[in-house]
Design a protein around this motif. Sequence first.
Motif, short mmCIF file in Angstrom:
data_model
loop_
_atom_site.label_atom_id
_atom_site.label_comp_id
_atom_site.label_asym_id
_atom_site.label_seq_id
_atom_site.Cartn_x
_atom_site.Cartn_y
_atom_site.Cartn_z
N ASP A 192 14.24 -17.86 33.11
CA ASP A 192 13.47 -18.55 32.07
C ASP A 192 14.22 -18.55 30.75
O ASP A 192 14.23 -19.54 30.03
N TYR A 213 9.38 -34.50 24.35
CA TYR A 213 10.15 -33.45 25.02
C TYR A 213 9.59 -32.08 24.62
O TYR A 213 9.51 -31.16 25.45
N ALA A 214 9.16 -31.95 23.36
CA ALA A 214 8.57 -30.69 22.90
C ALA A 214 7.16 -30.52 23.46
O ALA A 214 6.82 -29.46 24.00
N SER A 215 6.33 -31.56 23.35
CA SER A 215 4.91 -31.39 23.69
C SER A 215 4.64 -31.59 25.17
O SER A 215 3.59 -31.21 25.66
N ARG A 216 5.57 -32.23 25.87
CA ARG A 216 5.42 -32.52 27.30
C ARG A 216 4.23 -33.42 27.58
O ARG A 216 3.63 -33.34 28.65
N ASP A 259 12.53 -27.13 38.22
CA ASP A 259 13.59 -26.43 37.49
C ASP A 259 14.90 -27.20 37.55
O ASP A 259 15.61 -27.32 36.56
N ALA A 304 17.00 -25.69 26.51
CA ALA A 304 16.03 -26.56 25.83
C ALA A 304 16.16 -26.41 24.31
O ALA A 304 16.13 -27.40 23.58
N ASP A 305 16.34 -25.17 23.86
CA ASP A 305 16.49 -24.93 22.42
C ASP A 305 17.68 -25.67 21.85
O ASP A 305 17.61 -26.28 20.79
N GLN A 306 18.79 -25.58 22.58
CA GLN A 306 20.00 -26.22 22.09
C GLN A 306 19.84 -27.74 22.07
O GLN A 306 20.34 -28.42 21.17
N LEU A 307 19.09 -28.25 23.07
CA LEU A 307 18.80 -29.68 23.10
C LEU A 307 17.98 -30.07 21.88
O LEU A 307 18.21 -31.12 21.27
N GLY A 308 17.01 -29.21 21.52
CA GLY A 308 16.21 -29.46 20.33
C GLY A 308 17.10 -29.52 19.09
O GLY A 308 16.96 -30.41 18.24
N ALA A 309 18.04 -28.60 19.01
CA ALA A 309 18.95 -28.58 17.86
C ALA A 309 19.77 -29.87 17.81
O ALA A 309 19.96 -30.46 16.75
N LEU A 355 16.84 -21.24 30.84
CA LEU A 355 16.26 -22.58 30.67
C LEU A 355 15.86 -22.80 29.21
O LEU A 355 16.09 -23.86 28.65
N LYS A 356 15.27 -21.77 28.64
CA LYS A 356 14.79 -21.90 27.26
C LYS A 356 15.97 -22.10 26.32
O LYS A 356 15.90 -22.89 25.38
#
Lengths: 429, 240
Positions: free
Chosen positions: B11, B143-146, B81, B18-23, B14-15
């Motif tokens: 996890d 992508y954040a809220s799904r 996943d 996702a975090d880096q994608l957000g950045a 994966l997180k």
Amino acid sequence: MHLAPGRYLGAATMLSQRLRERMGLLIAAISAVMIVAAGAGKWPLLTIGLAVSVVLVAALAPSPPAGEAIASPGAASELPGPDHLSAAAFAAELDDPIIFFDRSGFVLHANRAAVDAFGAMRPGLSLLLRFRAPDMRAFIEQLIAGESPAPIDFHERLPVERLFRLSAAAIGQGKDLLVLVFRDNSEARRIDRMRADFIANASHELRTPLASVAGFIDTLRGAAKDDPKARDQFLEIMQSQTGRMARLIDDLLSLSRLEMKPRVDASSSVDVADIVQNVVDTLTPLAKENGVSIEIQSDEVQAVIAGDKDELFQVFENLVENACKYGRTGERVVIQIVEGKSGPQPEVDVTVTDFGPGIPAEHIPRITERFYRVDPGSSRAQKGTGLGLAIVKHILTRHGGRLTVKSEPGQGSSFTASLPRSNASPTAG
Amino acid sequence: MNSVHIVSAFDGDLKSIADQLGAMGGHAERMVEQAVAALVNSDAALARKVVEDDAFLDIAEREIGDKAILLIAKRQPLAADLREVIGAIRISADLERVGDLGKNVAKRTVAISGTSQPLSLFRGIEALAELALTQLKDVLDVYASRAVERLGYMRNRDDQIDAMYTSLFRQLLTYMMEDQRNIAPCTHLLFCAKNIERIGDHATNIAETIYYVLTGLQMPSERPKDDKTHAVMVGTARKD
């Protein structure tokens, strides 16, 4: 934590229970954040929040141990004991967006103001994915790492521009809960912008009529001094030019005022059908002048929406007025009020259709831009300022609505305003 | 309780992706925003800053690729996943392209900073950029809220972006035909408009990837065009 929302939820529920258990501490902590924030700037609302929280904390301090409370149930039920107060309930009453989150960066709770400002925030949402701007991320990352960063400005440009001053603190036992407090500074920013925009637009658009008036004054004082026929003609042109400048200033002011308030008061609701009827009553003389008849077709749709009556009046006034003026050759204008089906939520669609010359395809995407004119000559002849549809677009955006424009040259044009429907009944007045 | 450790490390991996994608998303959004602001205000200094910022996205894309490959090799993810990991690779590629396009707008800003063009052209480009950025913001918010139900609405806006681009294209062409001295700056502006339009396309690509990641299905194909009349929409749907 895994990224599937279902898995967040369990953890988030557990954490929000913890949040509730520690409500006393939270309230004290929020008041601490508030004191810091109120100290940092002039924040009248927070001062009230501060007063409330201090009262709450005072009420909490002498709370008796559980055993005693059971011994005297009568006394406990009379006072709103700590068990009935929660940080969430407290935050819900504040007008500033507040978000609670944990050290993994997942949202635990967002108050009503935060949902209004940033859209839905379900527990488990990753804060770093929602607030992605680089300086915002740096701020949140520092918080998560246990540092206490200095307040920053958070600038959200879309869909409506907003500027927040952001402060934050770690709260709760072991400081494992974090809270973000947003203070809305949009208005101050907008006043600045408005001034700059107004000057830029006004100086640009007022120059032409002003130059023409100045030119005629020169001629009247010189060559045409003793020519009564030319004088009359010139004075008439000057009058129409000053009229145009006056209308321009009215429209610019109205647009600037709109831009100052980013959102409408969601608590007042109005019936769109009534507004449309009022608009038609007001514009009947203009329609007659242009030889146009206005029909309303409404299929008994529930047309109550949350919104501002005067602003919506302006939307339909501008649309119907345009239809009467530019669609004059079609001799009729049809207004339909129907249930909207194109958007993601229940809507009311008001379509104003004319049967005039229509709008060429290449202009349609751009007609809501300020001062964009399909045909400058005809727009001037109709006393247009080039701002009518910009105002319509702005008001609709503020109401969470949309404008759809369809047109086929030679057949006419239709302008559809889609507004999200509310379930409330209209407020009186 | 070994399995708990293994899953939580998984996890965590994966997180971190996702975090880096957000950045990356936040960075790309800011680049485009600043590139357009630099263009409209002919601010060459800001434009140069945007050009430098692009390096961050290139590095981040490579890092996400590396992390994803490592994660697939080590954890052998399946179903949701696996889609999450593959989706991250695709989205990071799109965001990297968005950054390149923003950088290109900034470069052209520097090139035309000496000339002056009609205000209405810049208003048009600003309006186009507003549409494209709204699209990008909404997609990344999903992508954040799904909240997958918000994705269907985006195709409409892509059509608006195309229509707006076509209109700008014609306007620029008119200016070039009027006076050949306009050709050089207007060509730059034309490419700027095209770049911004492409940013909207990448946002739509990302929307499709997110739909696939969340549902396992391909996004329903193009809805039928309603008629031959030309239509456009402005404004945004209310968030709720």
